[in-house]
Motif scaffolding. Structure first.
Motif, PDB file in Angstrom:
ATOM      1  N   LEU A 163       0.697  -1.239   0.010  1.00 40.74           N
ATOM      2  CA  LEU A 163      -0.052   0.119  -0.040  1.00 40.74           C
ATOM      3  C   LEU A 163       0.795   1.353   0.095  1.00 40.74           C
ATOM      4  N   ALA A 164       2.306   1.086   0.380  1.00 40.86           N
ATOM      5  CA  ALA A 164       2.913   2.583   0.578  1.00 40.86           C
ATOM      6  C   ALA A 164       4.450   2.278   0.194  1.00 40.86           C
ATOM      7  N   ALA A 165       4.913   3.145  -0.270  1.00 46.85           N
ATOM      8  CA  ALA A 165       6.187   3.079  -0.644  1.00 46.85           C
ATOM      9  C   ALA A 165       7.110   3.518   0.404  1.00 46.85           C
ATOM     10  N   THR A 166       8.325   2.630   0.626  1.00 50.21           N
ATOM     11  CA  THR A 166       9.171   2.870   2.005  1.00 50.21           C
ATOM     12  C   THR A 166      10.543   3.271   1.084  1.00 50.21           C
ATOM     13  N   PRO A 167      11.116   4.301   1.594  1.00 51.77           N
ATOM     14  CA  PRO A 167      12.478   4.611   1.167  1.00 51.77           C
ATOM     15  C   PRO A 167      13.830   4.014   1.863  1.00 51.77           C
ATOM     16  N   VAL A 168      14.776   3.904   1.094  1.00 50.50           N
ATOM     17  CA  VAL A 168      15.828   3.202   1.680  1.00 50.50           C
ATOM     18  C   VAL A 168      16.399   3.987   3.002  1.00 50.50           C
ATOM     19  N   GLY A 169      16.814   3.353   3.898  1.00 50.08           N
ATOM     20  CA  GLY A 169      17.072   3.810   5.198  1.00 50.08           C
ATOM     21  C   GLY A 169      15.936   3.774   6.244  1.00 50.08           C
ATOM     22  N   ARG A 170      14.666   3.699   5.882  1.00 52.03           N
ATOM     23  CA  ARG A 170      13.716   3.533   6.657  1.00 52.03           C
ATOM     24  C   ARG A 170      13.524   1.962   7.262  1.00 52.03           C
ATOM     25  N   THR A 171      13.026   1.799   8.472  1.00 51.78           N
ATOM     26  CA  THR A 171      12.795   0.499   9.069  1.00 51.78           C
ATOM     27  C   THR A 171      11.282   0.143   9.222  1.00 51.78           C
ATOM     28  N   VAL A 172      10.997  -0.905   8.433  1.00 55.43           N
ATOM     29  CA  VAL A 172       9.522  -1.527   8.477  1.00 55.43           C
ATOM     30  C   VAL A 172       9.593  -2.777   9.509  1.00 55.43           C
ATOM     31  N   VAL A 173       8.262  -2.840   9.851  1.00 53.04           N
ATOM     32  CA  VAL A 173       8.214  -3.822  10.967  1.00 53.04           C
ATOM     33  C   VAL A 173       7.085  -4.930  10.310  1.00 53.04           C
ATOM     34  N   ALA A 174       7.289  -6.050  10.257  1.00 48.39           N
ATOM     35  CA  ALA A 174       6.152  -7.232   9.948  1.00 48.39           C
ATOM     36  C   ALA A 174       5.540  -7.804  11.216  1.00 48.39           C
ATOM     37  N   GLN A 175       4.351  -7.650  11.293  1.00 48.36           N
ATOM     38  CA  GLN A 175       3.915  -8.563  12.235  1.00 48.36           C
ATOM     39  C   GLN A 175       2.741  -9.689  11.811  1.00 48.36           C
ATOM     40  N   ALA A 176       2.921 -10.876  12.287  1.00 47.87           N
ATOM     41  CA  ALA A 176       2.185 -11.930  12.003  1.00 47.87           C
ATOM     42  C   ALA A 176       1.383 -12.417  13.134  1.00 47.87           C
ATOM     43  N   ARG A 177       0.041 -12.810  12.990  1.00 46.82           N
ATOM     44  CA  ARG A 177      -0.820 -13.393  14.078  1.00 46.82           C
ATOM     45  C   ARG A 177      -1.392 -14.908  13.448  1.00 46.82           C
ATOM     46  N   LEU A 178      -1.118 -15.770  13.916  1.00 49.14           N
ATOM     47  CA  LEU A 178      -1.777 -17.217  13.502  1.00 49.14           C
ATOM     48  C   LEU A 178      -3.383 -16.918  13.965  1.00 49.14           C
ATOM     49  N   THR A 179      -4.293 -16.770  12.786  1.00 45.96           N
ATOM     50  CA  THR A 179      -5.593 -16.716  13.147  1.00 45.96           C
ATOM     51  C   THR A 179      -6.375 -18.085  12.915  1.00 45.96           C
ATOM     52  N   GLU A 180      -5.929 -19.156  12.133  1.00 49.67           N
ATOM     53  CA  GLU A 180      -6.793 -20.003  11.947  1.00 49.67           C
ATOM     54  C   GLU A 180      -5.899 -21.468  11.863  1.00 49.67           C
ATOM     55  N   VAL A 181      -6.136 -22.495  12.571  1.00 50.67           N
ATOM     56  CA  VAL A 181      -5.515 -23.877  12.175  1.00 50.67           C
ATOM     57  C   VAL A 181      -6.443 -25.010  11.963  1.00 50.67           C
ATOM     58  N   ASP A 182      -6.280 -25.591  10.852  1.00 53.42           N
ATOM     59  CA  ASP A 182      -7.159 -26.409  10.179  1.00 53.42           C
ATOM     60  C   ASP A 182      -6.478 -27.687   9.921  1.00 53.42           C
ATOM     61  N   ARG A 183      -6.209 -28.509  10.870  1.00 52.58           N
ATOM     62  CA  ARG A 183      -5.243 -29.679  11.019  1.00 52.58           C
ATOM     63  C   ARG A 183      -3.889 -29.158  10.526  1.00 52.58           C
ATOM     64  N   ARG A 184      -3.385 -29.346   9.523  1.00 51.72           N
ATOM     65  CA  ARG A 184      -2.152 -28.985   9.217  1.00 51.72           C
ATOM     66  C   ARG A 184      -1.789 -27.573   8.474  1.00 51.72           C
ATOM     67  N   ARG A 185      -3.186 -26.945   8.155  1.00 54.90           N
ATOM     68  CA  ARG A 185      -3.035 -25.861   7.613  1.00 54.90           C
ATOM     69  C   ARG A 185      -3.293 -24.638   8.397  1.00 54.90           C
ATOM     70  N   LEU A 186      -2.162 -23.518   8.303  1.00 53.72           N
ATOM     71  CA  LEU A 186      -2.228 -22.392   9.234  1.00 53.72           C
ATOM     72  C   LEU A 186      -2.628 -20.985   8.424  1.00 53.72           C
ATOM     73  N   VAL A 187      -3.366 -20.602   8.968  1.00 51.63           N
ATOM     74  CA  VAL A 187      -3.522 -18.914   8.518  1.00 51.63           C
ATOM     75  C   VAL A 187      -3.104 -17.951   9.022  1.00 51.63           C
ATOM     76  N   PHE A 188      -2.436 -16.950   8.774  1.00 55.36           N
ATOM     77  CA  PHE A 188      -1.874 -15.791   9.190  1.00 55.36           C
ATOM     78  C   PHE A 188      -2.246 -14.606   8.677  1.00 55.36           C
ATOM     79  N   GLU A 189      -2.551 -13.538   9.651  1.00 56.03           N
ATOM     80  CA  GLU A 189      -2.950 -12.105   9.357  1.00 56.03           C
ATOM     81  C   GLU A 189      -1.546 -11.435   9.250  1.00 56.03           C
ATOM     82  N   VAL A 190      -1.033 -10.804   8.232  1.00 57.20           N
ATOM     83  CA  VAL A 190       0.216  -9.972   8.279  1.00 57.20           C
ATOM     84  C   VAL A 190       0.007  -8.761   8.047  1.00 57.20           C
TER      85      VAL A 190
END
Length: 134
Positions: free
Chosen positions: A75-102
């Motif tokens: 959704l947005a551009a990030t220039p060189v030198g800036r710090t980005v943070v990725a956060q993941a949350r496991l929202t669904e477990v269906d046997r072996r299938r794992l779904v994450f919101e990021v």
């Protein structure tokens, strides 16, 4: 992989990973564009790294996860030198299938958001089968 008798992974697991954008992370360097800002392939790799980190401590012995599906909005551009943070949350477990919101943010602004699906596999068996396919 055999089903685990006790569910080792449950919704709610989270992880956070950071990246300070370098020239090597740009769309120009990655071949995904010609602008010197954080490239979408690098955003995706960062989001996936967060999903891997979210489950790393709770995986059954000999298991790993592999990515199977991604829906990501950059959704947005990030220039060189800036710090980005990725956060993941496991929202669904269906046997072996794992779904994450990021979510990927920089300075309080949303850079990317989406969903990543991974599948729990037996590491040795997966690697053996992948080698047999070549």
């Amino acid at each position: 992989m055999r089903e685990q008798p006790d569910q080792a992974l449950a919704p709610g697991l989270t992880a956070r990973v950071e990246l300070t954008v370098t020239d090597a992370d740009t769309a120009q360097a990655l071949g995904s564009g010609d602008v010197p800002v954080l490239g979408t392939p690098r955003v995706l790799a960062l989001a996936e790294a967060a999903t891997v980190a979210a489950t790393a401590r709770d995986l059954p012995s000999g298991a790993t996860t592999v990515g199977t599906r991604v829906a990501l909005a950059h959704l947005a551009a990030t220039p060189v030198g800036r710090t980005v943070v990725a956060q993941a949350r496991l929202t669904e477990v269906d046997r072996r299938r794992l779904v994450f919101e990021v979510d990927v943010t920089e300075g309080g602004q949303t850079v990317a958001e989406g969903q990543v699906e991974r599948v729990l596999v037996d590491r040795a068996r997966f690697v053996q089968r992948a080698g047999a396919a070549t």
